[in-house]
Design an enzyme around this catalytic site. Sequence first.
Site, short mmCIF file in Angstrom:
data_model
loop_
_atom_site.label_atom_id
_atom_site.label_comp_id
_atom_site.label_asym_id
_atom_site.label_seq_id
_atom_site.Cartn_x
_atom_site.Cartn_y
_atom_site.Cartn_z
CE1 TYR A 143 -3.94 2.21 0.58
CE2 TYR A 143 -2.53 3.29 2.20
CZ TYR A 143 -3.67 3.27 1.42
OH TYR A 143 -4.56 4.33 1.49
CB ALA A 170 5.32 0.40 -2.62
#
Length: 314
Positions: free
Chosen positions: A207, A209
């Site tokens: 999430y 990234a």
Amino acid sequence: MSAAAKARVQALSEQLVKPREDPGQFEGIPRIPTIAGDSSGQRVKGKVVIVTGCNSPLGIGRASAHLYARNGARAVFICDYKTDHLDTHKRELKSLYPEVEVHAQQIDAGEEADVERVVNEALEKYGRLDIFFANAGISHLPSRIFEASADDFMKTMRTNALGVFLATKHGARGMLQTSKEKPYPGGSIIGTASVAGLRSNAGATDYSASKAAVISIMQTACYQLTGTGIRCNAVCPGIIETGMTSLMYEAARARGTEKKIGQLNPLMRGGLADEVARVALFLGSDESSYVNGQAWAVDGGLSAGHPVVPGKLA
């Protein structure tokens, strides 16, 4: 003039083509020059808007669609992969804002053909596109990196990051289209990132990234669209009560610990979808005409400092 040079000239924004009007004077001093219209009026009047991630009754997408409609949008496309609430949202919007044309569309934000289709429909119906709020996003249960699934990572990246890339690619194409009604290119692309894309410890690896990628896409795209008048910005919510966080809120309410949600930010509370939607409205309007390539945190101040335990600063 070469074809490439001609295309660049045709894509220049109104501010680069037209000289700024002299605002005149008041008692010997210049009046304040402006680009946007009156802030007290309807802030996106006449604009055509696409919002993805609109299905959730608690979501930022639904709240944003209401604000765009309330502020005079000509048409609002409410889009999501899930559709169980979309028609209800459409009926509610039509009942509150009968002059706004509302279109409910099932699209997969990570599927290029779907994103291209909704942009093409906006152009066919209205000959313009002014705002694309790429808000669709997913999240898996947080897990440590050595327990995380590569498949989950790629699914998250597909919706959260690729979805914003596709919205930017096709949204920009739509915003470059001009007509008698819209003689100059321009528009606003907004991607929903997260405080997790700014700092660690606010989300799982996949999430976080994906949300960092959203910020990078917006910053990079704003330069690639130089001179067109198309602005690209990311909004970075903190802990907000949405469909994605509803289980956490419900569990906290059942335990009587709801007031602990958001306790690490200086406002010491979680946020509402409407509070993020207000920023999306501003970024979509001409009032934000000089805001470009930014990651706008709406997190109660969480990202302003390092996490601390309240009352224990030393």
